[in-house]
Design a protein around this motif. Structure first.
Motif, PDB file in Angstrom:
ATOM      1  N   PHE A  35     -25.932  71.635  22.972  1.00  0.00           N
ATOM      2  CA  PHE A  35     -25.255  70.243  23.500  1.00  0.00           C
ATOM      3  C   PHE A  35     -26.369  69.845  24.105  1.00  0.00           C
ATOM      4  N   GLY A  36     -26.631  68.411  23.695  1.00  0.00           N
ATOM      5  CA  GLY A  36     -27.396  67.822  24.952  1.00  0.00           C
ATOM      6  C   GLY A  36     -26.658  67.084  26.088  1.00  0.00           C
ATOM      7  N   GLY A  37     -27.519  67.895  27.551  1.00  0.00           N
ATOM      8  CA  GLY A  37     -26.886  66.882  28.470  1.00  0.00           C
ATOM      9  C   GLY A  37     -27.250  68.121  29.890  1.00  0.00           C
ATOM     10  N   LEU A  38     -26.712  68.100  31.281  1.00  0.00           N
ATOM     11  CA  LEU A  38     -27.311  68.314  31.633  1.00  0.00           C
ATOM     12  C   LEU A  38     -27.139  70.047  32.055  1.00  0.00           C
ATOM     13  N   GLY A  39     -26.540  70.712  31.693  1.00  0.00           N
ATOM     14  CA  GLY A  39     -25.699  72.499  31.494  1.00  0.00           C
ATOM     15  C   GLY A  39     -25.443  72.728  32.509  1.00  0.00           C
ATOM     16  N   ILE A  40     -24.163  71.782  33.263  1.00  0.00           N
ATOM     17  CA  ILE A  40     -23.026  72.330  33.939  1.00  0.00           C
ATOM     18  C   ILE A  40     -22.078  72.611  32.974  1.00  0.00           C
ATOM     19  N   GLU A  41     -21.104  73.328  33.556  1.00  0.00           N
ATOM     20  CA  GLU A  41     -19.478  73.634  33.331  1.00  0.00           C
ATOM     21  C   GLU A  41     -18.899  73.214  34.637  1.00  0.00           C
ATOM     22  N   VAL A  42     -18.359  72.055  33.837  1.00  0.00           N
ATOM     23  CA  VAL A  42     -17.327  70.903  35.130  1.00  0.00           C
ATOM     24  C   VAL A  42     -15.662  71.295  34.797  1.00  0.00           C
ATOM     25  N   THR A  43     -14.508  70.318  35.906  1.00  0.00           N
ATOM     26  CA  THR A  43     -13.948  70.886  35.895  1.00  0.00           C
ATOM     27  C   THR A  43     -13.605  68.950  36.137  1.00  0.00           C
ATOM     28  N   MET A  44     -11.935  68.737  36.925  1.00  0.00           N
ATOM     29  CA  MET A  44     -12.014  67.904  38.137  1.00  0.00           C
ATOM     30  C   MET A  44     -11.428  68.631  39.233  1.00  0.00           C
ATOM     31  N   GLU A  45     -11.924  67.543  40.542  1.00  0.00           N
ATOM     32  CA  GLU A  45     -11.095  68.289  41.323  1.00  0.00           C
ATOM     33  C   GLU A  45     -11.339  66.857  42.766  1.00  0.00           C
ATOM     34  N   ASP A  46     -10.080  67.023  42.974  1.00  0.00           N
ATOM     35  CA  ASP A  46      -9.656  65.375  43.679  1.00  0.00           C
ATOM     36  C   ASP A  46     -10.106  64.532  43.503  1.00  0.00           C
ATOM     37  N   GLY A  47      -9.934  64.149  41.914  1.00  0.00           N
ATOM     38  CA  GLY A  47     -10.653  62.904  41.233  1.00  0.00           C
ATOM     39  C   GLY A  47     -12.243  62.629  41.131  1.00  0.00           C
ATOM     40  N   TYR A  48     -12.691  64.157  40.798  1.00  0.00           N
ATOM     41  CA  TYR A  48     -14.476  63.969  41.113  1.00  0.00           C
ATOM     42  C   TYR A  48     -14.902  65.557  40.224  1.00  0.00           C
ATOM     43  N   VAL A  49     -15.665  65.031  39.574  1.00  0.00           N
ATOM     44  CA  VAL A  49     -16.348  66.152  38.721  1.00  0.00           C
ATOM     45  C   VAL A  49     -16.394  67.693  39.684  1.00  0.00           C
ATOM     46  N   LYS A  50     -15.577  68.444  39.756  1.00  0.00           N
ATOM     47  CA  LYS A  50     -16.384  69.622  40.253  1.00  0.00           C
ATOM     48  C   LYS A  50     -17.763  71.115  39.522  1.00  0.00           C
ATOM     49  N   VAL A  51     -18.598  71.720  39.481  1.00  0.00           N
ATOM     50  CA  VAL A  51     -19.379  72.281  38.917  1.00  0.00           C
ATOM     51  C   VAL A  51     -18.529  73.395  39.191  1.00  0.00           C
ATOM     52  N   VAL A  52     -18.165  74.229  37.886  1.00  0.00           N
ATOM     53  CA  VAL A  52     -17.782  75.548  37.955  1.00  0.00           C
ATOM     54  C   VAL A  52     -18.696  75.950  37.961  1.00  0.00           C
ATOM     55  N   ALA A  53     -19.644  75.872  37.271  1.00  0.00           N
ATOM     56  CA  ALA A  53     -21.405  76.779  37.186  1.00  0.00           C
ATOM     57  C   ALA A  53     -22.013  75.828  36.461  1.00  0.00           C
ATOM     58  N   PRO A  54     -23.578  75.986  37.092  1.00  0.00           N
ATOM     59  CA  PRO A  54     -24.720  75.714  36.512  1.00  0.00           C
ATOM     60  C   PRO A  54     -25.278  76.199  35.480  1.00  0.00           C
ATOM     61  N   ILE A  55     -24.984  76.168  33.900  1.00  0.00           N
ATOM     62  CA  ILE A  55     -25.643  77.138  32.981  1.00  0.00           C
ATOM     63  C   ILE A  55     -27.529  77.848  33.000  1.00  0.00           C
ATOM     64  N   GLU A  56     -27.793  78.927  32.935  1.00  0.00           N
ATOM     65  CA  GLU A  56     -28.297  78.782  34.233  1.00  0.00           C
ATOM     66  C   GLU A  56     -30.221  78.467  32.361  1.00  0.00           C
ATOM     67  N   ASP A  57     -30.931  78.277  33.366  1.00  0.00           N
ATOM     68  CA  ASP A  57     -32.190  77.600  33.182  1.00  0.00           C
ATOM     69  C   ASP A  57     -32.295  76.630  31.934  1.00  0.00           C
ATOM     70  N   THR A  58     -31.272  75.878  32.611  1.00  0.00           N
ATOM     71  CA  THR A  58     -30.748  74.130  32.566  1.00  0.00           C
ATOM     72  C   THR A  58     -31.204  73.435  33.587  1.00  0.00           C
ATOM     73  N   PRO A  59     -31.665  71.687  32.830  1.00  0.00           N
ATOM     74  CA  PRO A  59     -31.952  70.613  34.167  1.00  0.00           C
ATOM     75  C   PRO A  59     -30.569  71.003  35.300  1.00  0.00           C
ATOM     76  N   ALA A  60     -30.041  71.538  35.550  1.00  0.00           N
ATOM     77  CA  ALA A  60     -28.575  71.385  36.586  1.00  0.00           C
ATOM     78  C   ALA A  60     -29.185  72.498  37.440  1.00  0.00           C
ATOM     79  N   ALA A  61     -29.502  74.104  36.669  1.00  0.00           N
ATOM     80  CA  ALA A  61     -29.254  74.919  37.571  1.00  0.00           C
ATOM     81  C   ALA A  61     -30.929  74.565  38.214  1.00  0.00           C
ATOM     82  N   ARG A  62     -32.422  74.163  37.582  1.00  0.00           N
ATOM     83  CA  ARG A  62     -33.050  73.455  37.837  1.00  0.00           C
ATOM     84  C   ARG A  62     -33.408  73.211  39.207  1.00  0.00           C
ATOM     85  N   ALA A  63     -32.326  71.820  39.403  1.00  0.00           N
ATOM     86  CA  ALA A  63     -32.277  71.255  40.330  1.00  0.00           C
ATOM     87  C   ALA A  63     -31.597  71.698  41.635  1.00  0.00           C
TER      88      ALA A  63
END
Length: 185
Positions: A35-63
């Motif tokens: 899929f296209g995007g940043l490479g993060i698994e997310v959920t909601m917490e306190d009205g914000y997007v919470k990172v569950v885990a960055p996917i290995e070797d993706t923009p999110a993990a590298r950042a």
């Protein structure tokens, strides 16, 4: 009607949400394993997007995004009060385009990260031989898990010339996915 259904499901656990027909179709993007995007698994917490885990070797993990980070703003726009689906839609975009995220992390001042979106190809299963013991990591239960498990064992058997003496199955930070893929293990 959709707003009422959204409000009703918002009071449930963070994994429950109402989806209209288009959102339901979009939900299958992640289970395809690409899929296209940043490479993060997310959920909601306190009205914000919470990172569950960055996917290995993706923009999110590298950042340097880490499990537990909260995304509070996308391109200068607060996501407080949005549904998870709405917030994720803001973060999607064509590969190569840039996005600015405001991150809230425990014990650190809020900070901004600029990431470049990419086509994310998720390798659901990674493996290696550790002295005759099969180490198999399942990062998500996408459509590719069963085939990945078969490849993992074939590769390890070929490398050691027989069956491994043990198996370590690593499911850490696995956000879930398709039930039929999770039960094949």
């Amino acid at each position: 009607v959709e707003a009422a259904l959204d409000a009703m499901t918002a009071s449930l656990d963070p994994h429950s949400a109402f989806m209209n027909a288009n959102e339901f179709k979009e939900s299958f993007i992640h289970t395809k394993g690409q899929f296209g995007g940043l490479g993060i698994e997310v959920t909601m917490e306190d009205g914000y997007v919470k990172v569950v885990a960055p996917i290995e070797d993706t923009p999110a993990a590298r950042a340097g995004l880490i499990s537990g980070d909260l995304i509070t703003d996308v391109d200068g726009k607060s996501i407080k009060g949005m549904s998870l689906i709405e917030a994720v839609r803001l973060m999607r975009g064509p590969a190569g385009s840039k996005i600015l995220l405001r991150i809230k992390r425990a014990d650190v001042a809020d900070f901004d990260l600029t990431l470049e979106r990419a086509v994310i190809k998720v390798q659901a299963v990674r493996w290696r031989n550790e002295n005759g013991i099969a180490y198999i990591r399942v990062s998500r239960f996408s459509e590719r898990v069963e085939g990945g498990i078969v490849k993992a064992f074939a590769s390890i058997r070929a490398e050691i010339g027989g069956d491994p003496s043990g198996v370590v199955l690593d499911l850490r930070n696995n956000p879930g996915g398709l039930l039929d893929q999770s039960v094949i293990l």
